[in-house]
Each structure stands twice: as structure tokens, then as C-alpha cells.
Write an enzyme that holds these catalytic residues in place. Structure first.
Site, PDB file in Angstrom:
ATOM      1  N   ARG A 284      -8.286   7.473 -13.096  1.00  0.00           N
ATOM      2  CA  ARG A 284      -8.104   6.067 -12.731  1.00  0.00           C
ATOM      3  C   ARG A 284      -8.831   5.844 -11.404  1.00  0.00           C
ATOM      4  NH1 ARG A 284      -1.753   7.117 -11.853  1.00  0.00           N
ATOM      5  NH2 ARG A 284      -1.960   8.754 -10.329  1.00  0.00           N
TER       6      ARG A 284
ATOM      7  N   CYS B  34     -10.236 -24.749  12.397  1.00  0.00           N
ATOM      8  CA  CYS B  34      -9.864 -23.853  13.494  1.00  0.00           C
ATOM      9  C   CYS B  34      -8.368 -23.595  13.543  1.00  0.00           C
ATOM     10  CB  CYS B  34     -10.369 -24.390  14.829  1.00  0.00           C
ATOM     11  SG  CYS B  34      -9.643 -25.965  15.292  1.00  0.00           S
TER      12      CYS B  34
ATOM     13  N   HIS C  71       6.370 -18.874  20.847  1.00  0.00           N
ATOM     14  CA  HIS C  71       5.319 -18.789  21.858  1.00  0.00           C
ATOM     15  C   HIS C  71       4.749 -17.370  21.920  1.00  0.00           C
ATOM     16  CE1 HIS C  71       3.986 -18.052  26.069  1.00  0.00           C
ATOM     17  NE2 HIS C  71       3.365 -19.200  25.879  1.00  0.00           N
TER      18      HIS C  71
ATOM     19  N   ARG D  17       3.118  10.277 -23.574  1.00  0.00           N
ATOM     20  CA  ARG D  17       2.961   9.732 -22.223  1.00  0.00           C
ATOM     21  C   ARG D  17       2.960   8.206 -22.262  1.00  0.00           C
ATOM     22  NH1 ARG D  17      -2.699  12.494 -20.658  1.00  0.00           N
ATOM     23  NH2 ARG D  17      -1.934  12.279 -18.503  1.00  0.00           N
TER      24      ARG D  17
ATOM     25  N   GLU E  55      -6.809 -33.633  12.756  1.00  0.00           N
ATOM     26  CA  GLU E  55      -5.494 -33.006  12.629  1.00  0.00           C
ATOM     27  C   GLU E  55      -4.394 -34.049  12.475  1.00  0.00           C
ATOM     28  OE1 GLU E  55      -4.679 -30.777  16.237  1.00  0.00           O
ATOM     29  OE2 GLU E  55      -5.899 -32.152  17.414  1.00  0.00           O
TER      30      GLU E  55
ATOM     31  N   GLY F 128       7.965   2.937 -12.042  1.00  0.00           N
ATOM     32  CA  GLY F 128       9.297   2.698 -12.591  1.00  0.00           C
ATOM     33  C   GLY F 128       9.427   3.075 -14.052  1.00  0.00           C
TER      34      GLY F 128
ATOM     35  N   TYR G 211     -18.161 -23.814   8.638  1.00  0.00           N
ATOM     36  CA  TYR G 211     -17.652 -22.614   9.307  1.00  0.00           C
ATOM     37  C   TYR G 211     -16.127 -22.558   9.296  1.00  0.00           C
ATOM     38  CZ  TYR G 211     -16.564 -25.501  13.410  1.00  0.00           C
ATOM     39  OH  TYR G 211     -16.038 -26.436  14.254  1.00  0.00           O
TER      40      TYR G 211
ATOM     41  N   MET H 277       8.642   5.370 -17.775  1.00  0.00           N
ATOM     42  CA  MET H 277       9.160   6.620 -18.294  1.00  0.00           C
ATOM     43  C   MET H 277       8.332   7.841 -17.950  1.00  0.00           C
ATOM     44  SD  MET H 277       9.992   7.511 -22.117  1.00  0.00           S
ATOM     45  CE  MET H 277       8.540   8.509 -22.062  1.00  0.00           C
TER      46      MET H 277
ATOM     47  N   LYS I  49      -3.952   4.249 -18.740  1.00  0.00           N
ATOM     48  CA  LYS I  49      -4.152   5.669 -19.039  1.00  0.00           C
ATOM     49  C   LYS I  49      -4.832   5.825 -20.390  1.00  0.00           C
ATOM     50  CE  LYS I  49      -0.685   8.325 -17.749  1.00  0.00           C
ATOM     51  NZ  LYS I  49       0.740   8.731 -17.892  1.00  0.00           N
TER      52      LYS I  49
ATOM     53  N   SER J  59     -13.666 -30.725  13.168  1.00  0.00           N
ATOM     54  CA  SER J  59     -13.022 -29.419  13.025  1.00  0.00           C
ATOM     55  C   SER J  59     -11.575 -29.649  12.632  1.00  0.00           C
ATOM     56  CB  SER J  59     -13.109 -28.639  14.335  1.00  0.00           C
ATOM     57  OG  SER J  59     -12.431 -27.411  14.197  1.00  0.00           O
TER      58      SER J  59
ATOM     59  N   ARG K  75     -12.116 -27.403  23.371  1.00  0.00           N
ATOM     60  CA  ARG K  75     -11.192 -28.504  23.134  1.00  0.00           C
ATOM     61  C   ARG K  75     -10.663 -28.999  24.473  1.00  0.00           C
ATOM     62  NH1 ARG K  75      -5.839 -27.178  19.857  1.00  0.00           N
ATOM     63  NH2 ARG K  75      -5.187 -26.314  21.852  1.00  0.00           N
TER      64      ARG K  75
HETATM   65  P1  ADP Z   1       2.032  10.387 -14.914  1.00  0.00           P
HETATM   66  O1  ADP Z   1       1.901   8.984 -15.390  1.00  0.00           O
HETATM   67  O2  ADP Z   1       3.284  10.630 -14.160  1.00  0.00           O
HETATM   68  O3  ADP Z   1       0.804  10.884 -14.252  1.00  0.00           O
HETATM   69  P2  ADP Z   1       1.224  11.994 -17.149  1.00  0.00           P
HETATM   70  O4  ADP Z   1       1.345  11.428 -18.506  1.00  0.00           O
HETATM   71  O5  ADP Z   1      -0.138  11.978 -16.586  1.00  0.00           O
HETATM   72  O6  ADP Z   1       2.262  11.255 -16.230  1.00  0.00           O
HETATM   73  O7  ADP Z   1       1.807  13.466 -17.256  1.00  0.00           O
HETATM   74  C1  ADP Z   1       2.540  14.180 -16.293  1.00  0.00           C
HETATM   75  C2  ADP Z   1       1.951  15.575 -16.112  1.00  0.00           C
HETATM   76  O8  ADP Z   1       1.835  16.243 -17.377  1.00  0.00           O
HETATM   77  C3  ADP Z   1       0.566  15.539 -15.565  1.00  0.00           C
HETATM   78  O9  ADP Z   1       0.408  16.581 -14.642  1.00  0.00           O
HETATM   79  C4  ADP Z   1      -0.311  15.740 -16.738  1.00  0.00           C
HETATM   80  O10 ADP Z   1      -1.533  16.340 -16.393  1.00  0.00           O
HETATM   81  C5  ADP Z   1       0.510  16.658 -17.608  1.00  0.00           C
HETATM   82  N1  ADP Z   1       0.160  16.481 -19.020  1.00  0.00           N
HETATM   83  C6  ADP Z   1       0.272  15.344 -19.735  1.00  0.00           C
HETATM   84  N2  ADP Z   1      -0.201  15.529 -20.982  1.00  0.00           N
HETATM   85  C7  ADP Z   1      -0.613  16.800 -21.059  1.00  0.00           C
HETATM   86  C8  ADP Z   1      -1.214  17.580 -22.080  1.00  0.00           C
HETATM   87  N3  ADP Z   1      -1.483  17.070 -23.286  1.00  0.00           N
HETATM   88  N4  ADP Z   1      -1.516  18.852 -21.807  1.00  0.00           N
HETATM   89  C9  ADP Z   1      -1.251  19.364 -20.587  1.00  0.00           C
HETATM   90  N5  ADP Z   1      -0.690  18.703 -19.583  1.00  0.00           N
HETATM   91  C10 ADP Z   1      -0.378  17.416 -19.801  1.00  0.00           C
HETATM   92 MG    MG Z   2      -0.782  11.495 -14.601  1.00  0.00          MG
HETATM   93 MG    MG Z   3       4.669   8.470 -15.334  1.00  0.00          MG
END
Ligand code: ADP
Ligand code: MG
Ligand code: MG
Length: 922
Positions: free
Chosen positions: A341, A878, A458, A95, A791, A104, A898, A106, A24, A810, A620
């Protein structure tokens, strides 16, 4: 004191360095630097995270907060706002983000920097008290939950209480005063749960949040996730923290927030695809509190923003040269990009976008090929269950052959043929396990389900060869053939009930389910043609019958690398003749049976040659031990017992017929007695019994302790030369017939299980003699090749002497793997291999993933030694590994010509062969 730089502004961070800045963060930097409108901010590195976790006493590495302050001042300058400022406060989001996207980890904290003072300033500045309190209560809850683990339920209870008091049902109905009350209650919740007041100093808030993000990397959720998806430290190590100026999509009807793909991830269509919400914050779209609108609607609601969004889409794609999945927010008429992304798409969309991006000049053909994981294509090649399916599976077995199928359950192969072939209905053959004599049931069925056996049973092997779905070893099912029903838990499946199996997941369902048919699209064809021209390896198919051959061509096979003649022997009209041949008491009887088989085999070969012409067809000669064509000893014993019983009854009946006259001496009784006599024919039973007994004697004679190492392959061909002679003659006569029609065909005769040059020489001489005969009889010059399977370990060691008679090699890597490990496959997979894999004694199952270090080394030696004598020796593979992308890469590296795999895997192998040459031969 370290001099390491821990914090990078979005303006300076290296957008390529995802390891350091996280995915990110790196993209936020890159987007900022190539001119997209990203809210100002900065990234704290993953290296800082690792040092924080290593240190263990909950202190950030030295100097970080100084760097943060410095960066924050730059943001303040750029935005004209102040962090914690009492008149125009700067709010930020915190973020997380590592090199790989990881659910998984935060959650994000929004609106950080709010306290009683800055809140009032926000309200004053925006003139919107409701907005201010809404932002505040969101912040308190997120910060409490994410940074200090205050449970959501505590906040939700207060929220609901206020809602109830105010008599509103939807959040939007809450007034500024309601939200104010909520935020006050939230502050109390925070204090009660954490035992301290909510921190009001923005920098203190920030430091706590940064530590919490770092800490989440070693949290249970994240650790479990990394283990589950095998994310190793060289893929992602530590999480970065992104601090980003808040922008607000909830500032009125000229504000909005949304997520979009630059192209449709379901179809690949080159058009913006996504959703948005007016007057909302980012998390609302994800949370599903309100139903978002399709992105097309934006053109009506905010035409200028729609135009800018389209521009943003173009810029993203031109820059990344890849479909993007991005987040945006519109604050009072200004568009911001908050994240991007690479988009995740299904296979159809991957293929279409690959081809179209080449046409648009965005990427090269090589990039288009490398963009797609070969195995991913599988999705497009088999029917699959619709994703909208919500029905629960009633049983689960092993995913033994991919694809899904629905049909009436039938419990034996004959029934499958009647209902499936004769009545034209869809059937699923449901058996405890299958045997070679069930083969006609496979042909008639849409799919196979067994309650016993593994991925190499089988049923599994045959179904994969035919490209039919199979679920094997669904142990929850009890099959009762006599009563014609199967039990799954409390469900009873009677013969004729419709069921659905999914051979890609192993699931079994009651009833018919909605399917998505495979899509061999024109785009896929184009992509695979590019693949063929990049690849060095040719891709052939394993195909045993004329319909298999036709299908192989459709999948783009450049020939047949393995045609197993025994599959033809199992067809219903052949098997009785084959059995006659096996139980024959002398050479004369055997020859009579072979004379009947010859024209059948010749016609099979001719049809296959015609389907493949002019591509090579590798046949074969008979390989399995011949007792495999006979019923089992147990089966015969039980048949004989039944027949004896029947003989007893028949005798009883004829006695009855005779004694009827004694009971009643009338014309009527005489008639009855005669019709009874006509009905019972003891000689028929006698004959049947005799045949079964003969067969049992034969079966007992043929029983072997280790059939796989026993009387099979070339050993069989040498001890029963009339069998191989018949097959060779059938091949060569079919060749002559095609040649007569001026059709160019390229048969290759392949001898199985060879371990010494003498064996090969023996068969080669048979071939020479028969060739002479057939050429004389037909007046045609025959064009074909003669070669051997490799083989057996000794065959690898003796490659340079085998090559004197072999025009091609083969590798049969299934048997070669068994022989190299001295593992019997069935026993290994059912008994100790899973444990070996778990304990890391063996990394992979060598029957699925070619063992490069052992089996592969033997292969390499054989190739090198063979080519020393015959530099232009053609070498292929094969075994089942021939369709496995990593094994294909290895085959490329050791210079094979091949690979051959089952028909439906051919497209996967074609792409994998292209990957191999693009990655290895730079
Ligand atoms: P995730 O990894 O779950 O996508 P994000 O960090 O992208 O988490 O954020 C979760 C939500 O908060 C997203 O919808 C994102 O667009 C929004 N968000 C994050 N930072 C900002 C910001 N600076 N201003 C407005 N919205 C934000
Ligand atoms: Mg996001
Ligand atoms: Mg997240």
C-alpha cells in the site's frame, strides 16, 4: 437470482477498483497481474458484504460459495495442492480489507483448512511435526477468537499451563509433543466455549470465516472508527475478503518474514527500510514476541534473497510511482509479496521523496505537488516535541498557535522582558489572560500560556501572528501573580521553574522537553518554487514589524498583504506616547504626541520596505478603537485606590518627620527627619494620581457598547484626521527616503472598515495633499497604491463605487464573517457555535473555514462588480482564512490575485495555491 459476480481471482480483479475489492485485495490483484510473486488467491467483493449485512438472516448472497469453490479449484490446480486434501493439503489465510485501511476491523485467520487429517498430511509432507502442530494451534486460536469470539485469555491460560509443565519460558522451547498437547487443549476450549465441536470441514471453516469478516464491518469497533475518522460510504463501503494461499516463513533458517518501506518513511532516504525475522510467521513481527532485525542484515544472512528483495522494491516503485509499505515472506528460498500500500510518511520524508522522485523521472512536478496535503507541511515549520517523549502532560488547554517551546515560567510581561530579553533566558509568559499592554512580554517570550480564553483570545491571535507557540485556556491552571506562582493540580510552578508547552496539541509539561527543530530544507524550497510556478494566486504574509517582514521573506512571501500599524503602537517605547496622544485635551497636545510618533513609524516603515523591496507592502491605517491602548476601567480604579492609599501614607510620613523633633530634639533626630523628607515626595504621588484620574475620565468617555461596531477604522481616521495624517505622512516619507536611495519599493495604503465611497474619498484627499507636500519636500516622485479593505457588508454591495478611488481591494474575512452572520466572534465561539456544529446546524466554524455560500458569495459579487469598472483591479484576502487550504481554493476560483496569511503559514498557502490551480484549471 442475481447474475452479479462476487468473486474475483487475483489474476482478473481490477487493481484500480478499491471500492469493490478493498485496498488490500485490489493491490493483490494488481501485483499478481504485473508479475510479482503473490501466493495465488481470490477476493470476495465489498458488494457481497453489503448484501450479506442487508439481508440480516446470516446467509451469504446466493451463489457465492459456488463461485468460491470454482476459484478454489483454480488455486488447487495452480499450486498442485488440494483444499482439505489428505495427502497434499492447501491451506489459506482469510483476510479482511476495505477501501480504506481500518484498524477497527477483523484480524486475519491463518492456516485455514487444517483438521486432524490435513494436519497429518502436512506433518508427513514437511517431515516436521513441530511445524505442523504449531500451525494447528495458531489456527484453532485465531479461528476461535476471530470468527467465534472465544476470548484469548482462555487459550493463553492453557498455553501457559503447558509451558509451565514443560519447564520452558520461551515459545521456541516447546517441543512437538508440547504443541500437540496445546492444540488438543485448544480444541477443548473451543468446544466448551462455543458449545460445539471445532468444525473440521474446510469449506465449513471457510464459510464461517467469510461471514465473520463481513460481520466485522458493522461491529462496534469498526463503526466507532468510521465515525471518529469521518469515513463516509463514498470513501469505503463494506469490506472485501481475501483468500490467499498460505506461505510459511517458519519453515527453517532459509525462511523469514518481514515488512518494509521502499524508502525511509522518517527521512525519505531512497533506500529499503524495514525489519524481518528468520524462521517466523508474519504476525510474529507485529506481535513483538521476538525482536526483528534491520533489513540491512539480510544481505549477510541471505544474499540472494536480499538481491531479490531489492528487485521487488524497484518493481513496486516503478509500477506504483509512490513509496510503498509492503509485507513479504520467504519460504525456503522463495520470496513472496503478501501486501502493499502507499507508505505513510512524515512531512520531511514526503517532501524529500517528492523532489527526488521528480529528479529520478518517476513522477512529474505536478504529481509531486499534489502528493502532499498542504496542511501536512505545518509539521516542518514549527519546532515540535520529539516523538520519543513519554512524559505525561500536567495540564491541557487549547492548541492556539502551533509549535512547542520550553522556558522559565514568568507571570507578567515586564518580568518576561527582564528575564527573556535582558538576561537572554528562554521564558514562557504564563498569565490568566493577556491584554494589548502585555505585548512586550510576547516579544521577549518563547511561548505563551494562558488559563483563560479561547482560540481567538488576545493571546492566541497575537501569538499566531508572531508565529510563537501558544496554549490558551488551560483551565486546570490557577495563576496567582501576587505570590508569583501557579498551581496545576498538586504541582506548583514558581516563577523561574521551567515548563514546556505544545501549541500544536495544547499540552503543558513540567520541565524542559526534547524538541525537534523545524527544517526548512533545500528540498522544501525547491518544491515550493515549483508550487509558485504552478500557482495563479500570489502568497503574501501578514507582518507587522521589521523582524516579521524578514521572516516573511524567508518563508517565501511575495509581499506583505497586511501590516497592522497598531502593533507598532504597543511597543514599550511607543505606548506611553500613544497614550499621551489619546488622553490629549486639545489638538495642540495631540499634535505634540503625534510629532513624536511620526519618526518612529517612519523608521518602522522604512525598515519593512527595505526588507521587502521590491515586493509590495500593504499598510493598514489605524483600525482598533483607541481605548484598546488604554488600561481597563477596572485596572485604573484599582490603581487609583492604591495611589490614594499611598498618598495617605506619604502624608502620614511627613507628619511623622515633623513630629520627630517633638519626640527627641537632637541633631540625630533632625538628620533622620531630613532624610525622611527627602525620601517622600508628595508631589510625585499627586502627579501620578492626576494622570490616572485623567486617564480614567478618558476611558469612561471612550467606553462603547459594541466596540467592534463602534468608533474604529476609517471612522476614527475621519474624526481624528491628525492620526491618519501622521500615518500617511510616515508611510510617504519612508517611501521618499527609499526612493532617494534608488530602492524600488511598493507601498500600498489600505483603509479599514470602509462602508461608503465618501469615506474613501475623504481619506484619498488627505493622501493627495500629503503626497504633494512630501514630493515637494523630498524632490522625489512617489510610487504607491491606495486601496480599501472590504470587511463591511455594505462595502461588498457598493464595490463598483468604491473602486473609483480604490486601486485594490483586500477582503478582511474575519470582520466580514462577523458582519455577514451578525455573530460576534468571541461570543459565538464560546457560547453557541460548538452546539451548532454538533447538531449540524452549521457544518464548520465559519471563522476557521470560509463560508463559501454566504460570505463567499458576497466576495464574489464584490470582485465581479469591482472588475466591471476596473478590469485590472487587484484583489486579495488578508483575514485568517487566507492561510486555510480550502479557502485558498475558493479564492482561486473567484479569481483573486493574492492571499495573505501569517508568516509560518506561507509555505502551506504556497502549496495550497498550487493545488488550487492544478485541480481547478485542467
Ligand atoms: P493486516 O491487515 O493486519 O496487515 P494481513 O491480512 O496483512 O492483516 O495479515 C496479518 C499477517 O499475516 C501479516 O503479517 C501477513 O503477512 C500474514 N499473512 C496473511 N496472509 C498470509 C499468507 N497467505 N501466508 C503467509 N502469511 C500471511
Ligand atoms: Mg498486512
Ligand atoms: Mg487487519
Amino acid at each position: 437470482m442475481s447474475s452479479e459476480k462476487f468473486v474475483y481471482s487475483f489474476k482478473e480483479g481490477d487493481g484500480k477498483n478499491k471500492q469493490l475489492l478493498g485496498g488490500k485485495g485490489a493491490n493483490l490483484c494488481e501485483m499478481t497481474q504485473f508479475g510479482l510473486n503473490v501466493p495465488p488467491g481470490f477476493v470476495i467483493t465489498t458488494s457481497a458484504c453489503l448484501q450479506y449485512l442487508e439481508d440480516g438472516n446470516k446467509k451469504l448472497p446466493e451463489g457465492i460459495m459456488e463461485e468460491v469453490r470454482e476459484q478454489m479449484q483454480a488455486v488447487e490446480k495452480e499450486t498442485g495442492k488440494g483444499f482439505g486434501d489428505g495427502s497434499n493439503p492447501l491451506l489459506v489465510s482469510v483476510r479482511s480489507g476495505s477501501a480504506m485501511s481500518m484498524p477497527g476491523m477483523m484480524d486475519t485467520i491463518l492456516n485455514l483448512g487444517l483438521n486432524e487429517t490435513t494436519l497429518q498430511a502436512v506433518i508427513k509432507h514437511t517431515g516436521d511435526a513441530r511445524f505442523g502442530y504449531d500451525a494447528y494451534r495458531r489456527f484453532i486460536q485465531l479461528f476461535g477468537k476471530v470468527a467465534l469470539s472465544v476470548p484469548d485469555e482462555l487459550f493463553d491460560a492453557e498455553f501457559d499451563a503447558v509451558k509451565q509443565k514443560a519447564h520452558v519460558t520461551a515459545d521456541v522451547g516447546l517441543s512437538a509433543d508440547d504443541l500437540k498437547e496445546i492444540s488438543e487443549r485448544f480444541l477443548e476450549v473451543f468446544q466448551n466455549h462455543t458449545g460445539r465441536p471445532f468444525p473440521s470441514d474446510p469449506y465449513e471453516q471457510l464459510e464461517i470465516a467469510i461471514k465473520a469478516v463481513f460481520g466485522s464491518w458493522s461491529g462496534k469497533r469498526a463503526v466507532d472508527y468510521r465515525r471518529e475518522f469521518k469515513i463516509t460510504p463514498d470513501m469505503a463501503n463494506g469490506t472485501a475478503v481475501n483468500i490467499c494461499t498460505m506461505v510459511f516463513g517458519n519453515r527453517g533458517d532459509d525462511s523469514a518474514t518481514g515488512v518494509a518501506f521502499t524508502r525511509n518513511p522518517g527521512t525519505g532516504e531512497n533506500k529499503l527500510y524495514g525489519e524481518y525475522l528468520v524462521n517466523a510467521q508474519g504476525e510474529d513481527v507485529v506481535a513483538g514476541i521476538r525482536t526483528p532485525k534491520p533489513i540491512d542484515k539480510l544481505t549477510d544472512e541471505m544474499p540472494e534473497m536480499a538481491r531479490q528483495l531489492e528487485q521487488l522494491r524497484q518493481k513496486l516503485e516503478t509500477h506504483y510511482r509512490e513509496v510503498q509499505d509492503f509485507e513479504f515472506t520467504i519460504e525456503q528460498g522463495t520470496l513472496y509479496c503478501l501486501q502493499t500500500r502507499n507508505g505513510k510518511m512524515n512531512a520531511v520524508a514526503m517532501v524529500r521523496t517528492s523532489v527526488e522522485m521528480v529528479d529520478e523521472g518517476l513522477i512529474s512536478k505536478e504529481e509531486a505537488l499534489l502528493r502532499i496535503e498542504p496542511a501536512y507541511l505545518e509539521q516542518m515549520l514549527y519546532p515540535r516535541l520529539s516523538t520519543s517523549n513519554t512524559v505525561k502532560a500536567v495540564a491541557q488547554g487549547l492548541p492556539a498557535s502551533p509549535g512547542a517551546a520550553s522556558g522559565m515560567a514568568v507571570f507578567d510581561a515586564d518580568r518576561a522582558e527582564i528575564v527573556g530579553r535582558d538576561q537572554g533566558k528562554d521564558v514562557i509568559l504564563l498569565r490568566e489572560e493577556t491584554k494589548p499592554e502585555d505585548i512586550h512580554g510576547f516579544f521577549a517570550a518563547q511561548g505563551i500560556l494562558t488559563s483563560r480564553g479561547g482560540k481567538t483570545s488576545h493571546a492566541a491571535v497575537v501569538a499566531r501572528g508572531m508565529g510563537k507557540p501558544c496554549v490558551a485556556g488551560a483551565e486546570g491552571i490557577t495563576v496567582d501573580v501576587q505570590r508569583r506562582e501557579a498551581k496545576i493540580g498538586e504541582h506548583i510552578i514558581s516563577e523561574g521553574d521551567v515548563i514546556t508547552i505544545d501549541g500544536s496539541s495544547g499540552n503543558v509539561y513540567m520541565g524542559r522537553m526534547e524538541m525537534v527543530e523545524p527544517e526548512f530544507t533545500e528540498e522544501l524550497n525547491r518544491l515550493l518554487r515549483w508550487a509558485d510556478s504552478s500557482a495563479k494566486l500570489l502568497v503574501m504574509a501578514n507582518a507587522d514589524t521589521p523582524p516579521d517582514a524578514v521572516r516573511a521573506v524567508k518563508y517565501g512571501a511575495q509581499g506583505i498583504g497586511l501590516c497592522r500599524t497598531e502593533r507598532m503602537f504597543n511597543a514599550t517605547d511607543r505606548l506611553p506616547v500613544v497614550i499621551d496622544m489619546i488622553v490629549a485635551e486639545d489638538v495642540g497636545q495631540r499634535q505634540a504626541a503625534l510629532d513624536r510618533l511620526l519618526p518612529m513609524q517612519r523608521d518602522d516603515f522604512k525598515e519593512i520596505f527595505e526588507a521587502m523591496a521590491p515586493r509590495p507592502v500593504t499598510i493598514r491605517l489605524l483600525d482598533p478603537p483607541i481605548h484598546e491602548f488604554l488600561p481597563s476601567e477596572q485596572q485604573l480604579e484599582s490603581d487609583i485606590a492604591k495611589l490614594k492609599h499611598l498618598r495617605h501614607s506619604v502624608r502620614g510620613l511627613s507628619v511623622l518627620a515633623g513630629s520627630m523633633m517633638l519626640i527627641e530634639n537632637s541633631e540625630n533626630a533632625k538628620n533622620d527627619a531630613n532624610s525622611l523628607r527627602a525620601l517622600i515626595d508628595e508631589t510625585q504621588v499627586e502627579q501620578a494620581l492626576e494622570k490616572k484620574e485623567l486617564m480614567l475620565k478618558k476611558v469612561r468617555m471612550l467606553i462603547e457598547t459594541n466596540p467592534m461596531l463602534g468608533h474604529r477604522g476609517v471612522r476614527l481616521g475621519i474624526t481624528f484626521p491628525e492620526i491618519y495624517s501622521m500615518q500617511i505622512r510616515a508611510i510617504l516619507e519612508a517611501t521618499a527616503e527609499c526612493a532617494k536611495k534608488d530602492m524600488e519599493v511598493n507601498p500600498q495604503i489600505m483603509v479599514p472598515q470602509v462602508c461608503t465611497a465618501e469615506e474613501l474619498k475623504y481619506v484619498a484627499e488627505m493622501v493627495d495633499n500629503i503626497r504633494e507636500d512630501v514630493e515637494k519636500e523630498s524632490g522625489q516622485k512617489l510610487n504607491f497604491k491606495f486601496g480599501t479593505m472590504i470587511e463591511v457588508v455594505r462595502a461588498c454591495m457598493r464595490a463598483e463605487s468604491l473602486v473609483e478611488r480604490a486601486e485594490f481591494f483586500s477582503f478582511g474575512t474575519n470582520d466580514l464573517t462577523q458582519a455577514t452572520f451578525s455573530f460576534s466572534r468571541e461570543d459565538a465561539e464560546n457560547k453557541f457555535l460548538p452546539m451548532y456544529n454538533q447538531n449540524g446546524i452549521l457544518q464548520d466554524n465559519p471563522f476557521e473555514v470560509l463560508d463559501e455560500k454566504g460570505v463567499g458569495k458576497l466576495m464574489k459579487l464584490a470582485v465581479d462588480w469591482g472588475r466591471e469598472v476596473k478590469p485590472d483591479l487587484s484583489v486579495g484576502i488578508c483575514g485568517e482564512h487566507g492561510g486555510h487550504p480550502a479557502s485558498i481554493d475558493f479564492c482561486h476560483r473567484i479569481g483573486l490575485n493574492y492571499v495573505s496569511c501569517s508568516g509560518p503559514r506561507v509555505p502551506v498557502a504556497r502549496l495550497a495555491a498550487a493545488h488550487a490551480s492544478l485541480k481547478n484549471d485542467k
